[in-house]
Design an enzyme around this catalytic site. Structure first.
Site, PDB file in Angstrom:
ATOM      1  N   LEU A  24     -47.315 -69.046  21.242  1.00 40.40           N
ATOM      2  CA  LEU A  24     -47.148 -70.075  20.207  1.00 40.40           C
ATOM      3  C   LEU A  24     -48.456 -70.569  19.679  1.00 40.40           C
ATOM      4  O   LEU A  24     -49.484 -70.838  20.606  1.00 40.40           O
ATOM      5  CB  LEU A  24     -46.315 -71.026  20.659  1.00 40.40           C
ATOM      6  CG  LEU A  24     -44.525 -70.767  20.796  1.00 40.40           C
ATOM      7  CD1 LEU A  24     -43.848 -71.674  21.418  1.00 40.40           C
ATOM      8  CD2 LEU A  24     -44.099 -69.746  19.941  1.00 40.40           C
ATOM      9  N   HIS A  28     -46.196 -71.480  14.416  1.00 42.30           N
ATOM     10  CA  HIS A  28     -44.948 -71.523  14.985  1.00 42.30           C
ATOM     11  C   HIS A  28     -44.341 -73.136  15.081  1.00 42.30           C
ATOM     12  O   HIS A  28     -43.229 -73.138  14.760  1.00 42.30           O
ATOM     13  CB  HIS A  28     -44.825 -70.992  16.288  1.00 42.30           C
ATOM     14  CG  HIS A  28     -45.231 -69.638  16.458  1.00 42.30           C
ATOM     15  ND1 HIS A  28     -46.406 -69.144  17.101  1.00 42.30           N
ATOM     16  CD2 HIS A  28     -44.657 -68.612  15.990  1.00 42.30           C
ATOM     17  CE1 HIS A  28     -46.434 -67.748  17.064  1.00 42.30           C
ATOM     18  NE2 HIS A  28     -45.277 -67.449  16.514  1.00 42.30           N
ATOM     19  N   GLN A  52     -39.745 -52.991  17.097  1.00 42.02           N
ATOM     20  CA  GLN A  52     -40.619 -52.912  16.063  1.00 42.02           C
ATOM     21  C   GLN A  52     -42.135 -52.654  16.009  1.00 42.02           C
ATOM     22  O   GLN A  52     -42.599 -52.712  15.350  1.00 42.02           O
ATOM     23  CB  GLN A  52     -40.453 -54.516  15.387  1.00 42.02           C
ATOM     24  CG  GLN A  52     -41.272 -55.736  16.289  1.00 42.02           C
ATOM     25  CD  GLN A  52     -40.783 -56.921  15.836  1.00 42.02           C
ATOM     26  OE1 GLN A  52     -39.726 -57.348  15.792  1.00 42.02           O
ATOM     27  NE2 GLN A  52     -41.717 -57.694  15.390  1.00 42.02           N
ATOM     28  N   GLY A 138     -41.740 -67.781   8.492  1.00 43.27           N
ATOM     29  CA  GLY A 138     -43.096 -68.102   7.950  1.00 43.27           C
ATOM     30  C   GLY A 138     -43.394 -66.981   6.726  1.00 43.27           C
ATOM     31  O   GLY A 138     -43.130 -65.987   6.870  1.00 43.27           O
ATOM     32  N   SER A 177     -50.824 -65.068  16.638  1.00 45.50           N
ATOM     33  CA  SER A 177     -50.941 -64.848  18.334  1.00 45.50           C
ATOM     34  C   SER A 177     -52.033 -63.705  18.375  1.00 45.50           C
ATOM     35  O   SER A 177     -52.740 -63.796  19.485  1.00 45.50           O
ATOM     36  CB  SER A 177     -49.665 -64.465  18.464  1.00 45.50           C
ATOM     37  OG  SER A 177     -48.884 -65.381  18.435  1.00 45.50           O
TER      38      SER A 177
HETATM   39  P1  AMP Z   1     -44.310 -63.861  15.344  1.00 46.02           P
HETATM   40  O1  AMP Z   1     -44.102 -64.622  16.922  1.00 46.02           O
HETATM   41  O2  AMP Z   1     -45.651 -63.624  14.891  1.00 46.02           O
HETATM   42  O3  AMP Z   1     -43.296 -62.886  15.252  1.00 46.02           O
HETATM   43  O4  AMP Z   1     -43.893 -64.969  14.439  1.00 46.02           O
HETATM   44  C1  AMP Z   1     -42.759 -65.862  14.361  1.00 46.02           C
HETATM   45  C2  AMP Z   1     -42.591 -66.692  12.977  1.00 46.02           C
HETATM   46  O5  AMP Z   1     -43.591 -67.608  13.068  1.00 46.02           O
HETATM   47  C3  AMP Z   1     -42.465 -65.781  11.704  1.00 46.02           C
HETATM   48  O6  AMP Z   1     -41.388 -66.283  11.037  1.00 46.02           O
HETATM   49  C4  AMP Z   1     -43.755 -65.921  11.247  1.00 46.02           C
HETATM   50  O7  AMP Z   1     -43.740 -65.421   9.997  1.00 46.02           O
HETATM   51  C5  AMP Z   1     -44.033 -67.233  11.533  1.00 46.02           C
HETATM   52  N1  AMP Z   1     -45.581 -67.321  11.343  1.00 46.02           N
HETATM   53  C6  AMP Z   1     -46.636 -66.591  12.312  1.00 46.02           C
HETATM   54  N2  AMP Z   1     -47.649 -67.208  12.058  1.00 46.02           N
HETATM   55  C7  AMP Z   1     -47.616 -68.138  11.076  1.00 46.02           C
HETATM   56  C8  AMP Z   1     -48.590 -68.998  10.163  1.00 46.02           C
HETATM   57  N3  AMP Z   1     -49.778 -68.880  10.365  1.00 46.02           N
HETATM   58  N4  AMP Z   1     -48.031 -69.752   9.330  1.00 46.02           N
HETATM   59  C9  AMP Z   1     -46.684 -69.748   9.258  1.00 46.02           C
HETATM   60  N5  AMP Z   1     -45.939 -69.199   9.883  1.00 46.02           N
HETATM   61  C10 AMP Z   1     -46.338 -68.386  10.651  1.00 46.02           C
END
Ligand code: AMP
Length: 272
Positions: A24, A28, A52, A138, A177
């Site tokens: 995170l 997040h 995925q 996001g 991440s």
């Molecule tokens: P992930 O863990 O990368 O699958 O992301 C989980 C959620 O966090 C998804 O809805 C992403 O779009 C969102 N997210 C990841 N990075 C960002 C960011 N920099 N700003 C806003 N939301 C984010």
């Protein structure tokens, strides 16, 4: 997880949900705070979803640190963190996937065949298990948000899908991440994604309507970084993701760039 949700719903409480793959960061956490603002209780899931990732992609190398994540999620107001194991979600014999016809035929869907099939399948499964009233995603993953909105509508999920703006580092790099996998030099170079978008936004604000000119300027900015390799740069209709031939109303510019072995994405709305 399902029992917890059923019990809370039975008591008249509302539940919001933030699905993540963990490791995170502030992006997040912002989603979690938004989720908490919208409902009584917030569930966060942490699951690096194997379906995925393509065979040549970074599933094994994807960063993981559950203890750190649990503390961070708690600090952002999560009431429950759901951390299923691979076999809980994809047991022996699992054989049902969800596909979408049109939206995945653009952007990341072209460079990552099967990616959105995996995303749709896991998100639908998590929606059934968590059974939230609202789910926050996001805008960083612009196409993912569009694909999920479409699925929720098409399959009658009674869940409000909420988009949240991109959270950035001080130099504009979208938090991800995957950013920890960049070397110091690559980390500096990675700001070129944001710079190309800001430059494009300025060109459009100054009256440029030809996507080709904006795309070449962006490519030049990114190619100036020796370690950057462009996967795609596109200017699209924000709803259908089709390429636009002229910019007369707001469009979305989306970029995907490999910096060394790390693939980064970003996007921005360009408004004339
Ligand atoms: P992930 O863990 O990368 O699958 O992301 C989980 C959620 O966090 C998804 O809805 C992403 O779009 C969102 N997210 C990841 N990075 C960002 C960011 N920099 N700003 C806003 N939301 C984010």
């Amino acid at each position: 997880m399902s029992q917890w949700s059923k019990d809370r719903r039975g008591r008249g409480l509302t539940i919001s949900f933030v699905p993540t793959m963990g490791f995170l960061h502030e992006g997040h956490l912002s989603l979690m705070r938004e989720a908490k603002r919208r409902c009584d209780l917030t569930v966060v899931s942490i699951f690096v979803n194997p379906t995925q990732f393509g065979p040549q992609e970074d599933f094994d190398a994807y960063p993981r640190d559950l203890n750190r994540d649990l503390k961070m999620a708690e600090s952002a107001g999560a009431d429950l963190v759901f951390t299923p194991e691979r076999n809980d979600l994809y047991p022996e014999g699992f054989d049902t996937f969800l596909v979408q016809e049109k939206l995945p035929g653009h952007l990341c869907g072209l460079s990552r065949p099967g990616h959105f099939r995996g995303v749709l399948t896991i998100v639908a499964k998590l929606f059934h298990i968590v059974n939230p009233h609202a789910a926050v995603f996001g805008e960083k993953d612009y196409q993912q948000l569009a694909v999920i909105r479409r699925m929720a509508k098409d399959l009658h999920f009674d869940i409000t899908i909420v988009g949240y703006p991109i959270v950035r580092e001080p130099d504009g790099l979208a938090m991800s991440s995957r950013n920890v996998r960049l070397s110091a030099g690559q980390r500096t170079a990675a700001a070129c994604l944001y710079q190309s978008l800001v430059n494009a936004r300025q060109m459009v604000a100054d009256g440029e309507t030809d996507p080709e000119k904006i795309l070449s300027a962006a490519a030049a900015l990114i190619n100036a970084q020796p370690e950057a390799e462009i996967d795609y740069i596109k200017i699209c209709d924000p709803g259908t993701l089709d390429d636009v031939s002229s910019i007369g109303c707001p469009v979305v510019m989306a970029v995907a760039v490999k910096i060394g072995r790390t693939r980064l994405i970003d996007n921005m709305i360009l408004s004339p």
